[in-house]
Motif scaffolding. Structure first.
Motif, PDB file in Angstrom:
ATOM      1  N   GLU A   1      37.256  48.267  39.832  1.00  0.00           N
ATOM      2  CA  GLU A   1      36.527  47.410  38.891  1.00  0.00           C
ATOM      3  C   GLU A   1      35.045  47.323  39.247  1.00  0.00           C
ATOM      4  OE1 GLU A   1      36.650  42.832  37.093  1.00  0.00           O
ATOM      5  OE2 GLU A   1      38.165  43.528  38.529  1.00  0.00           O
ATOM      6  N   SER A   2      34.750  47.097  40.521  1.00  0.00           N
ATOM      7  CA  SER A   2      33.346  46.970  40.915  1.00  0.00           C
ATOM      8  C   SER A   2      32.612  48.295  40.752  1.00  0.00           C
ATOM      9  CB  SER A   2      33.251  46.478  42.366  1.00  0.00           C
ATOM     10  OG  SER A   2      33.858  47.395  43.253  1.00  0.00           O
ATOM     11  N   ARG A   3      33.287  49.401  41.019  1.00  0.00           N
ATOM     12  CA  ARG A   3      32.641  50.700  40.830  1.00  0.00           C
ATOM     13  C   ARG A   3      32.304  50.924  39.371  1.00  0.00           C
ATOM     14  NH1 ARG A   3      33.745  55.473  38.746  1.00  0.00           N
ATOM     15  NH2 ARG A   3      32.601  57.280  39.570  1.00  0.00           N
ATOM     16  N   ASN A   4      33.214  50.606  38.473  1.00  0.00           N
ATOM     17  CA  ASN A   4      32.941  50.799  37.051  1.00  0.00           C
ATOM     18  C   ASN A   4      31.739  49.974  36.601  1.00  0.00           C
ATOM     19  OD1 ASN A   4      35.087  52.549  36.888  1.00  0.00           O
ATOM     20  ND2 ASN A   4      36.493  51.080  35.936  1.00  0.00           N
ATOM     21  N   LYS A   5      31.596  48.773  37.146  1.00  0.00           N
ATOM     22  CA  LYS A   5      30.447  47.941  36.788  1.00  0.00           C
ATOM     23  C   LYS A   5      29.143  48.569  37.259  1.00  0.00           C
ATOM     24  CE  LYS A   5      32.858  43.484  36.684  1.00  0.00           C
ATOM     25  NZ  LYS A   5      32.982  42.142  37.313  1.00  0.00           N
ATOM     26  N   VAL A   6      29.142  49.077  38.495  1.00  0.00           N
ATOM     27  CA  VAL A   6      27.925  49.681  39.042  1.00  0.00           C
ATOM     28  C   VAL A   6      27.564  50.955  38.281  1.00  0.00           C
ATOM     29  CG1 VAL A   6      26.957  50.833  41.067  1.00  0.00           C
ATOM     30  CG2 VAL A   6      28.190  48.679  41.330  1.00  0.00           C
ATOM     31  N   VAL A   7      28.567  51.784  37.992  1.00  0.00           N
ATOM     32  CA  VAL A   7      28.314  53.026  37.267  1.00  0.00           C
ATOM     33  C   VAL A   7      27.779  52.746  35.865  1.00  0.00           C
ATOM     34  CG1 VAL A   7      29.455  55.046  36.250  1.00  0.00           C
ATOM     35  CG2 VAL A   7      29.965  54.378  38.590  1.00  0.00           C
ATOM     36  N   GLY A   8      28.162  51.614  35.297  1.00  0.00           N
ATOM     37  CA  GLY A   8      27.706  51.266  33.958  1.00  0.00           C
ATOM     38  C   GLY A   8      26.290  50.729  33.879  1.00  0.00           C
ATOM     39  N   THR A   9      25.633  50.475  35.012  1.00  0.00           N
ATOM     40  CA  THR A   9      24.251  49.999  34.995  1.00  0.00           C
ATOM     41  C   THR A   9      23.305  51.147  34.655  1.00  0.00           C
ATOM     42  OG1 THR A   9      23.951  50.428  37.369  1.00  0.00           O
ATOM     43  CG2 THR A   9      24.804  48.268  36.731  1.00  0.00           C
ATOM     44  N   ASP A  10      22.046  50.809  34.390  1.00  0.00           N
ATOM     45  CA  ASP A  10      21.055  51.828  34.042  1.00  0.00           C
ATOM     46  C   ASP A  10      20.859  52.825  35.177  1.00  0.00           C
ATOM     47  OD1 ASP A  10      20.668  50.679  31.571  1.00  0.00           O
ATOM     48  OD2 ASP A  10      18.945  49.473  32.197  1.00  0.00           O
ATOM     49  N   LEU A  11      20.816  52.333  36.417  1.00  0.00           N
ATOM     50  CA  LEU A  11      20.613  53.219  37.558  1.00  0.00           C
ATOM     51  C   LEU A  11      21.865  54.023  37.869  1.00  0.00           C
ATOM     52  CD1 LEU A  11      18.707  54.141  39.849  1.00  0.00           C
ATOM     53  CD2 LEU A  11      19.577  52.222  41.225  1.00  0.00           C
ATOM     54  N   GLY A  12      23.028  53.401  37.736  1.00  0.00           N
ATOM     55  CA  GLY A  12      24.278  54.101  37.975  1.00  0.00           C
ATOM     56  C   GLY A  12      24.786  54.029  39.395  1.00  0.00           C
ATOM     57  N   TRP A  13      24.067  53.382  40.279  1.00  0.00           N
ATOM     58  CA  TRP A  13      24.490  53.195  41.661  1.00  0.00           C
ATOM     59  C   TRP A  13      23.776  51.986  42.221  1.00  0.00           C
ATOM     60  CZ3 TRP A  13      20.308  54.007  45.012  1.00  0.00           C
ATOM     61  CH2 TRP A  13      19.265  54.806  44.516  1.00  0.00           C
ATOM     62  N   SER A  14      24.149  51.578  43.422  1.00  0.00           N
ATOM     63  CA  SER A  14      23.662  50.325  43.999  1.00  0.00           C
ATOM     64  C   SER A  14      22.593  50.579  45.059  1.00  0.00           C
ATOM     65  CB  SER A  14      24.824  49.544  44.619  1.00  0.00           C
ATOM     66  OG  SER A  14      24.357  48.474  45.408  1.00  0.00           O
ATOM     67  N   ARG A  15      21.422  49.997  44.876  1.00  0.00           N
ATOM     68  CA  ARG A  15      20.378  50.111  45.902  1.00  0.00           C
ATOM     69  C   ARG A  15      20.763  49.329  47.161  1.00  0.00           C
ATOM     70  NH1 ARG A  15      15.888  52.799  44.487  1.00  0.00           N
ATOM     71  NH2 ARG A  15      15.443  53.093  42.269  1.00  0.00           N
ATOM     72  N   GLU A  16      21.564  48.305  47.017  1.00  0.00           N
ATOM     73  CA  GLU A  16      22.026  47.560  48.191  1.00  0.00           C
ATOM     74  C   GLU A  16      22.914  48.439  49.064  1.00  0.00           C
ATOM     75  OE1 GLU A  16      24.654  43.565  49.331  1.00  0.00           O
ATOM     76  OE2 GLU A  16      24.094  43.971  47.249  1.00  0.00           O
ATOM     77  N   VAL A  17      23.839  49.165  48.433  1.00  0.00           N
ATOM     78  CA  VAL A  17      24.687  50.083  49.185  1.00  0.00           C
ATOM     79  C   VAL A  17      23.845  51.203  49.786  1.00  0.00           C
ATOM     80  CG1 VAL A  17      26.605  51.716  49.005  1.00  0.00           C
ATOM     81  CG2 VAL A  17      26.701  49.547  47.779  1.00  0.00           C
ATOM     82  N   TRP A  18      22.841  51.654  49.048  1.00  0.00           N
ATOM     83  CA  TRP A  18      21.942  52.696  49.549  1.00  0.00           C
ATOM     84  C   TRP A  18      21.260  52.243  50.846  1.00  0.00           C
ATOM     85  CZ3 TRP A  18      21.739  57.613  48.048  1.00  0.00           C
ATOM     86  CH2 TRP A  18      20.639  58.392  48.408  1.00  0.00           C
ATOM     87  N   SER A  19      20.825  51.003  50.868  1.00  0.00           N
ATOM     88  CA  SER A  19      20.196  50.462  52.077  1.00  0.00           C
ATOM     89  C   SER A  19      21.185  50.381  53.231  1.00  0.00           C
ATOM     90  CB  SER A  19      19.612  49.076  51.790  1.00  0.00           C
ATOM     91  OG  SER A  19      18.578  49.147  50.832  1.00  0.00           O
ATOM     92  N   GLN A  20      22.424  50.022  52.925  1.00  0.00           N
ATOM     93  CA  GLN A  20      23.448  49.958  53.973  1.00  0.00           C
ATOM     94  C   GLN A  20      23.743  51.353  54.521  1.00  0.00           C
ATOM     95  OE1 GLN A  20      26.772  48.009  52.121  1.00  0.00           O
ATOM     96  NE2 GLN A  20      25.755  46.027  52.023  1.00  0.00           N
TER      97      GLN A  20
END
Length: 372
Positions: free
Chosen positions: A27-46
């Motif tokens: 569920e959380s992945r589908n939400k992130v993929v549906g954003t304009d960027l398509g991925w999470s900058r927070e996860v990128w930082s991690q």
């Protein structure tokens, strides 16, 4: 030959798996993929804090095996962050060819503060080995690039582009283009791929560029970069296949038909066993490709053998997973369809299984015995 991961590699695998498991469920992945960027900058930082975005830049610290381990876990969770295409793939090119000043860009990449993209493929080219029509022109002491690149994975968000272009005196050179500058003369046409990833068509109109290292033919470096990226895609596919098989076997042990679980039907358990065989064939070829690169043997024939097997295994696992799930297997809310989509996309990236089969056929004369 030792096929076991070292303690450090096992720790890297477990750390990556824990990080992505805490972050993504279907569920959380589908939400992130549906954003304009398509991925999470927070996860990128991690990922940057863990040291993942700088893997392979210094061969003394990490190499292709570590890259394989990380991309296995990214495939397992279908994490949408473009680790391979916005960091590791083009970053390895800068590490190999760049000047000392250009290699300093990698500090920002490893820290998650700069996104890269490798702009090599062009419209109408089925394979990455095809020549490029993008032109490099020298004007005094500066260079400009003109042409079209598509598809460019992560090209929608990259701040620095590594672009291949035909040199005036022959050969194919590599150039750095600052895509974040307002005066780059680079027009982006971003799009979303069917598996939820992001890419772009890039139109360059006399875009200012700097040679990556020397303004010389870089065909060998481009070939090596493609081989590394192909190995990374194979590793990601193995992780996705592994999880798709787990989801399918779990479904067979819980879903009931005619009053018994599906796992009681021998035909279905035999099909699941065949999926496991395909997975293990893919896993061994992915490891073979990564180990060859780690040993300094960047052989396009080995890369094609791995990509061909991963493509065949991925298609088998994806189709059987959906078949054994039934109607729920093709719904957007259930994860198995997303795994099938990603495996299909990987099979079509940097040459399809058919393309790599033709490449292997071209090398048949080098062997006494060949089996297709």
């Amino acid at each position: 030959m030792d096929f076991q991961l070292s303690d450090e590699q096992s720790l890297l695998r477990d750390t990556t798996r824990d990080l992505l498991a805490r972050t993504y469920d279907p569920e959380s992945r589908n939400k992130v993929v549906g954003t304009d960027l398509g991925w999470s900058r927070e996860v990128w930082s991690q990922l940057a804090d863990t040291g993942i975005l700088g893997l392979g830049f210094d061969p003394e610290e990490a190499g292709q095996i570590e890259v394989m381990v990380v991309l296995n876990e990214i495939g397992r969770r279908l994490a949408p962050e473009p680790v391979l295409h916005a960091a590791l793939g083009p970053g390895a090119l800068i590490a190999a060819l760049g000047s000392q000043e250009q290699r300093q860009l990698l500090d920002d990449v490893a820290a998650g503060q700069r996104l890269l993209a490798f702009a090599h493929l062009e419209p109408g080219h089925r394979t990455p080995s095809a020549g490029v029509s993008t032109k490099a022109e020298r004007q005094g002491g500066s260079w400009t690039l003109s042409g079209r690149k598509n598809p460019v994975l992560a090209g929608d968000c990259a701040e620095t582009l590594v672009v291949s272009a035909a040199l005036p005196d022959g050969g194919t050179g590599l150039f750095l283009v600052d895509a974040a500058s307002e005066n780059t003369s680079v027009t982006r046409h971003p799009y979303r791929t069917f598996d939820g990833q992001r890419g772009a068509q890039l139109d360059l109109d006399s875009a200012p560029a700097a040679p990556l290292g020397e303004a010389a033919d870089a065909s060998g470096a481009i070939r090596d970069a493609v081989i590394r990226i192909q190995s990374g895609l194979c590793a990601e596919a193995v992780g996705a296949m592994d999880e798709a098989l787990r989801l399918t076997t779990d479904y067979l042990t819980t879903r009931k038909q005619f009053g018994v679980t599906l796992s009681k039907f021998q035909a279905l358990t035999q099909r699941a066993a065949d999926m496991y065989v395909s997975l293990e064939l893919a896993r061994s070829m992915s490891l073979y490709a990564a180990m060859s690169i780690a040993d300094g043997n960047l052989d396009p024939v080995i890369a094609s053998r791995a990509k061909l097997q991963i493509g065949r295994s991925g298609r088998h696992v994806a189709q059987e997973s959906i078949q054994m799930h039934g109607g729920i297997g093709v719904t957007a809310e259930y994860p198995i369809a997303h795994y099938a989509a990603r495996l299909t996309a990987i099979e079509h990236t940097l040459g399809t299984s058919g393309d790599h089969l033709h490449n292997l056929i071209d090398h048949l004369g080098e062997y006494d015995l060949a089996r297709l």
